[in-house]
Design a protein around this motif. Sequence first.
Motif, mmCIF file in Angstrom:
data_model
loop_
_atom_site.group_PDB
_atom_site.id
_atom_site.type_symbol
_atom_site.label_atom_id
_atom_site.label_comp_id
_atom_site.label_asym_id
_atom_site.label_seq_id
_atom_site.Cartn_x
_atom_site.Cartn_y
_atom_site.Cartn_z
ATOM 1 N N LYS A 154 6.403 -9.719 1.295
ATOM 2 C CA LYS A 154 6.085 -10.995 2.187
ATOM 3 C C LYS A 154 4.633 -10.857 2.337
ATOM 4 C CE LYS A 154 10.221 -12.308 4.314
ATOM 5 N NZ LYS A 154 11.161 -12.387 5.726
ATOM 6 N N ASN A 155 3.899 -9.571 1.911
ATOM 7 C CA ASN A 155 2.423 -9.385 2.281
ATOM 8 C C ASN A 155 1.932 -8.496 1.532
ATOM 9 O OD1 ASN A 155 2.380 -6.684 4.053
ATOM 10 N ND2 ASN A 155 4.022 -7.842 5.252
ATOM 11 N N THR A 156 0.604 -8.277 1.370
ATOM 12 C CA THR A 156 -0.006 -7.621 0.346
ATOM 13 C C THR A 156 0.292 -6.004 0.793
ATOM 14 O OG1 THR A 156 -2.021 -7.773 1.503
ATOM 15 C CG2 THR A 156 -1.733 -9.263 -0.259
ATOM 16 N N VAL A 157 0.147 -5.719 2.008
ATOM 17 C CA VAL A 157 0.395 -4.200 2.180
ATOM 18 C C VAL A 157 1.737 -3.733 1.959
ATOM 19 C CG1 VAL A 157 0.510 -2.706 4.210
ATOM 20 C CG2 VAL A 157 -1.240 -4.444 4.190
ATOM 21 N N GLU A 158 2.831 -4.396 2.235
ATOM 22 C CA GLU A 158 4.203 -4.264 1.778
ATOM 23 C C GLU A 158 4.136 -4.268 0.151
ATOM 24 O OE1 GLU A 158 8.639 -5.640 2.333
ATOM 25 O OE2 GLU A 158 7.048 -6.921 3.139
ATOM 26 N N THR A 159 3.504 -5.159 -0.534
ATOM 27 C CA THR A 159 3.509 -5.093 -1.803
ATOM 28 C C THR A 159 2.968 -3.794 -2.355
ATOM 29 O OG1 THR A 159 3.287 -7.499 -1.890
ATOM 30 C CG2 THR A 159 2.477 -6.098 -4.043
ATOM 31 N N GLU A 160 1.810 -3.347 -1.558
ATOM 32 C CA GLU A 160 1.197 -2.015 -2.081
ATOM 33 C C GLU A 160 2.152 -0.736 -1.927
ATOM 34 O OE1 GLU A 160 -2.497 0.779 -0.896
ATOM 35 O OE2 GLU A 160 -2.597 -1.278 -0.117
ATOM 36 N N ARG A 161 2.795 -0.768 -0.931
ATOM 37 C CA ARG A 161 3.816 0.333 -0.705
ATOM 38 C C ARG A 161 4.728 0.325 -1.376
ATOM 39 N NH1 ARG A 161 8.423 0.691 1.485
ATOM 40 N NH2 ARG A 161 8.574 -1.562 2.239
ATOM 41 N N LYS A 162 5.492 -0.874 -1.945
ATOM 42 C CA LYS A 162 6.383 -0.787 -2.974
ATOM 43 C C LYS A 162 5.912 -0.493 -4.243
ATOM 44 C CE LYS A 162 9.768 -3.940 -0.730
ATOM 45 N NZ LYS A 162 10.563 -5.145 -0.813
ATOM 46 N N LEU A 163 4.928 -1.046 -4.750
ATOM 47 C CA LEU A 163 4.337 -0.602 -5.768
ATOM 48 C C LEU A 163 4.146 0.882 -6.180
ATOM 49 C CD1 LEU A 163 1.962 -3.725 -6.705
ATOM 50 C CD2 LEU A 163 3.926 -3.142 -7.876
ATOM 51 N N LEU A 164 3.571 1.450 -5.036
ATOM 52 C CA LEU A 164 3.138 2.911 -5.182
ATOM 53 C C LEU A 164 4.670 3.700 -5.492
ATOM 54 C CD1 LEU A 164 0.350 3.275 -2.676
ATOM 55 C CD2 LEU A 164 0.246 3.575 -4.868
ATOM 56 N N GLU A 165 5.587 3.133 -5.017
ATOM 57 C CA GLU A 165 6.828 3.637 -4.921
ATOM 58 C C GLU A 165 7.787 3.460 -6.272
ATOM 59 O OE1 GLU A 165 9.435 2.006 -1.929
ATOM 60 O OE2 GLU A 165 8.378 3.219 -0.195
ATOM 61 N N ILE A 166 7.563 2.376 -6.803
ATOM 62 C CA ILE A 166 8.240 2.127 -7.857
ATOM 63 C C ILE A 166 7.443 2.367 -9.278
ATOM 64 C CG2 ILE A 166 7.553 -0.373 -8.195
ATOM 65 C CD1 ILE A 166 10.539 -0.787 -9.164
ATOM 66 N N VAL A 167 6.179 2.363 -9.335
ATOM 67 C CA VAL A 167 5.369 2.471 -10.382
ATOM 68 C C VAL A 167 5.226 4.136 -10.867
ATOM 69 C CG1 VAL A 167 3.088 2.190 -11.480
ATOM 70 C CG2 VAL A 167 3.914 0.276 -10.150
ATOM 71 N N PRO A 168 5.843 4.363 -11.996
ATOM 72 C CA PRO A 168 5.501 5.687 -12.529
ATOM 73 C C PRO A 168 4.002 6.293 -12.486
ATOM 74 C CG PRO A 168 6.977 4.660 -13.719
ATOM 75 C CD PRO A 168 6.242 3.546 -13.000
ATOM 76 N N ASP A 169 3.946 7.592 -12.118
ATOM 77 C CA ASP A 169 2.679 8.188 -11.800
ATOM 78 C C ASP A 169 1.554 7.903 -13.105
ATOM 79 O OD1 ASP A 169 3.314 8.862 -9.030
ATOM 80 O OD2 ASP A 169 3.685 11.092 -9.979
ATOM 81 N N LYS A 170 2.304 7.829 -14.264
ATOM 82 C CA LYS A 170 1.649 7.704 -15.597
ATOM 83 C C LYS A 170 0.728 6.259 -15.656
ATOM 84 C CE LYS A 170 2.439 7.403 -20.457
ATOM 85 N NZ LYS A 170 3.408 7.155 -21.411
ATOM 86 N N TRP A 171 1.386 5.336 -14.758
ATOM 87 C CA TRP A 171 0.887 4.169 -14.997
ATOM 88 C C TRP A 171 0.052 3.562 -13.755
ATOM 89 C CZ3 TRP A 171 1.246 3.066 -19.760
ATOM 90 C CH2 TRP A 171 2.062 3.224 -20.647
ATOM 91 N N LYS A 172 -0.145 4.312 -12.874
ATOM 92 C CA LYS A 172 -0.763 3.961 -11.373
ATOM 93 C C LYS A 172 -2.267 3.702 -11.660
ATOM 94 C CE LYS A 172 2.812 5.938 -7.913
ATOM 95 N NZ LYS A 172 2.976 6.944 -7.108
ATOM 96 N N PRO A 173 -2.758 4.605 -12.409
ATOM 97 C CA PRO A 173 -4.340 4.577 -12.554
ATOM 98 C C PRO A 173 -4.780 3.324 -12.867
ATOM 99 C CG PRO A 173 -3.851 6.722 -13.218
ATOM 100 C CD PRO A 173 -2.313 5.950 -13.109
ATOM 101 N N ASN A 174 -3.826 2.522 -13.707
ATOM 102 C CA ASN A 174 -4.159 1.263 -14.461
ATOM 103 C C ASN A 174 -3.286 0.045 -14.131
ATOM 104 O OD1 ASN A 174 -6.641 1.827 -16.190
ATOM 105 N ND2 ASN A 174 -5.205 3.346 -16.970
ATOM 106 N N ALA A 175 -2.316 0.500 -13.254
ATOM 107 C CA ALA A 175 -1.391 -0.790 -12.767
ATOM 108 C C ALA A 175 -1.792 -1.960 -12.630
ATOM 109 C CB ALA A 175 -0.389 -0.317 -11.998
ATOM 110 N N HIS A 176 -2.777 -1.881 -11.297
ATOM 111 C CA HIS A 176 -3.263 -3.264 -10.962
ATOM 112 C C HIS A 176 -4.020 -4.022 -12.021
ATOM 113 C CE1 HIS A 176 -6.863 -1.029 -9.641
ATOM 114 N NE2 HIS A 176 -7.704 -2.255 -10.176
ATOM 115 N N ARG A 177 -5.011 -3.146 -12.887
ATOM 116 C CA ARG A 177 -5.693 -3.800 -13.921
ATOM 117 C C ARG A 177 -4.709 -4.771 -14.824
ATOM 118 N NH1 ARG A 177 -7.967 1.596 -14.582
ATOM 119 N NH2 ARG A 177 -9.749 1.624 -13.422
ATOM 120 N N TYR A 178 -3.368 -4.014 -15.210
ATOM 121 C CA TYR A 178 -2.543 -4.603 -16.295
ATOM 122 C C TYR A 178 -2.012 -5.781 -15.687
ATOM 123 C CZ TYR A 178 -2.648 -0.220 -19.098
ATOM 124 O OH TYR A 178 -2.827 0.805 -19.621
#
Length: 219
Positions: A154-178
Amino acid sequence: MDRKTASRLFQKLSRRFPEAKSELQYETRFQLLVAVILSAQATDISVNAATRTLFPKYPTPDAMLKAGEKGLLQHIRRIGLAPTKAKNIIKTCKILLENHDGEVPEDREALESLPGVGRKTANVVLNEGFDHPTIAVDTHVFRLSNRTGLAPSKNTVETERKLLEIVPDKWKPNAHRYLIMQGRYVCKAKNYNCSECVIVKECEFPDKRFLPKESGKLK
């Protein structure tokens, strides 16, 4: 969405946007910081048009501080909220010079203490400027995280937290760019066309729309 599906999603986006990067133009971390502050509620195109004349004339915190708000406004007046942004940038220049030897700090708390710098801006600077695996959540990232089922919240802070949990480390550096590129050019807020989407199989959005190229009408 599970991590395996998320990994497959980012693998496909990486192939679709192999050179995904910030569209803001800058040469130094200070210029990156200024450009991101200016980009709030403004397009990258408008920011680049302004910084194209701004940065050559005032490339450092010291030079920009000497220019003052009036000097800065001459270059950014066409950007939304220009007076407020000029005031914040000048204050930021002063803080950088007084507290950080004129350098952009590699620290979230220090960055967020600067005028005009929120969590998203700090994440962009840490990611783009210092190669931290942070994920900046802008309107595109927030929309895609919810629409695809990648990180519904429901908010961007929660989105960030969930993304950091589910996105594999390999993709984190470029995740938001994609996600930004996908949201900006394919999965738009309106008039989106799922027939052009490479992650349509991974996407959990229930209201997919497919527009045949030849007719331009909804199936």
